[in-house]
Design an enzyme around this catalytic site. Structure first.
Site, short mmCIF file in Angstrom:
data_model
loop_
_atom_site.label_atom_id
_atom_site.label_comp_id
_atom_site.label_asym_id
_atom_site.label_seq_id
_atom_site.Cartn_x
_atom_site.Cartn_y
_atom_site.Cartn_z
N ARG A 52 0.82 -1.22 0.00
CA ARG A 52 0.00 0.00 0.00
C ARG A 52 0.85 1.27 0.00
O ARG A 52 0.37 2.34 -0.38
CB ARG A 52 -1.00 -0.04 1.16
CG ARG A 52 -2.10 -1.08 0.92
CD ARG A 52 -3.10 -1.11 2.05
NE ARG A 52 -2.52 -1.64 3.28
CZ ARG A 52 -2.56 -2.92 3.66
NH1 ARG A 52 -3.16 -3.81 2.89
NH2 ARG A 52 -2.02 -3.31 4.78
N GLU B 261 4.79 -10.40 14.73
CA GLU B 261 4.20 -10.98 15.93
C GLU B 261 4.51 -12.47 15.99
O GLU B 261 4.88 -13.01 17.03
CB GLU B 261 2.69 -10.74 15.89
CG GLU B 261 2.05 -10.79 17.24
CD GLU B 261 0.55 -10.52 17.14
OE1 GLU B 261 0.11 -10.01 16.10
OE2 GLU B 261 -0.14 -10.85 18.11
P1 AMP Z 1 4.06 -2.57 11.55
O1 AMP Z 1 5.33 -3.18 11.02
O2 AMP Z 1 3.52 -3.30 12.74
O3 AMP Z 1 4.18 -1.08 11.77
O4 AMP Z 1 2.95 -2.82 10.46
C1 AMP Z 1 2.88 -2.00 9.40
C2 AMP Z 1 2.32 -2.68 8.18
O5 AMP Z 1 1.22 -3.55 8.47
C3 AMP Z 1 1.83 -1.62 7.28
O6 AMP Z 1 2.35 -1.90 6.00
C4 AMP Z 1 0.32 -1.71 7.33
O7 AMP Z 1 -0.17 -1.73 6.03
C5 AMP Z 1 -0.01 -3.01 8.02
N1 AMP Z 1 -0.87 -2.89 9.20
C6 AMP Z 1 -0.53 -3.24 10.47
N2 AMP Z 1 -1.55 -3.06 11.32
C7 AMP Z 1 -2.57 -2.58 10.60
C8 AMP Z 1 -3.92 -2.19 10.91
N3 AMP Z 1 -4.43 -2.27 12.15
N4 AMP Z 1 -4.69 -1.71 9.90
C9 AMP Z 1 -4.19 -1.63 8.65
N5 AMP Z 1 -2.96 -1.99 8.30
C10 AMP Z 1 -2.14 -2.47 9.25
#
Ligand code: AMP
Length: 170
Positions: free
Chosen positions: A58, A95
């Site tokens: 995205r 996770e």
């Molecule tokens: P992180 O590495 O945990 O910051 O996760 C980021 C990636 O996961 C991004 O590319 C987001 O598109 C996706 N993502 C994680 N959590 C969500 C959420 N609650 N809603 C939408 N996209 C999420």
């Protein structure tokens, strides 16, 4: 503009306990799409950005029009095995298990200024890995831009000390 009204909240996707912030409803709204790109352009127009680096997938959608408007190039930061030429790679914790981001080694030259873009920052692990790629290339990380920040997950604490733009916080 009330961006939250254009973002769809989907409980328990992709797994139980996750509240997914779905930006497809924002993308399909002409005024909404224009507004978020215009906002990011306004914030970064005078930063001398050479490249916008978008995180798969995205980050590609928001990053490419932003690069175009900034007069910058676009660099895709991709999931493993998708890029065809020699890559830098950074692994990061999920996770459950690990994942990896890759960037073409010749995507950016040392010293060039890069803005990293993604749709959402949650735990920050993905964006921190993206920063690691820019560092491996010895390019200058100008900062990060996200449409949505999930503040309670504390993702920005994982990122280097550079400017972070977010348009919506939860
Ligand atoms: P992180 O590495 O945990 O910051 O996760 C980021 C990636 O996961 C991004 O590319 C987001 O598109 C996706 N993502 C994680 N959590 C969500 C959420 N609650 N809603 C939408 N996209 C999420």
């Amino acid at each position: 503009m009330d961006l939250k009204s254009l973002i769809r909240d989907v409980p328990d996707f992709p797994k139980p306990g996750i509240l997914f912030r779905d930006l497809t409803t924002l993308l399909q709204n002409q005024a909404g799409l224009r507004y978020v790109i215009d906002q990011l352009v306004e914030k970064h127009a005078n930063d001398g950005i050479h490249y916008v680096a978008g995180i798969e997938s995205r980050g590609f959608i928001f990053g490419a029009p932003l690069a175009y408007r900034l007069g910058a190039g676009f660099i895709p930061l991709r999931k493993p095995g998708k890029l065809c030429a020699p890559v830098y790679a950074v692994e990061y914790e999920l996770e459950y298990g690990r994942d990896r981001l890759e960037m073409h080694q010749d995507a950016v030259q040392p010293g060039q200024r890069v803005l990293i873009v993604d749709d959402v920052i949650a735990t920050g692990g993905t964006a921190a890995a993206a920063a690691g790629l820019i560092q491996k290339a010895q390019a200058e990380l100008h900062g990060f831009a996200f449409i949505v920040e999930l503040t309670e997950l504390g993702g920005r604490q994982k990122l280097p000390n550079v400017p972070i733009t977010t348009l919506v916080t939860y």
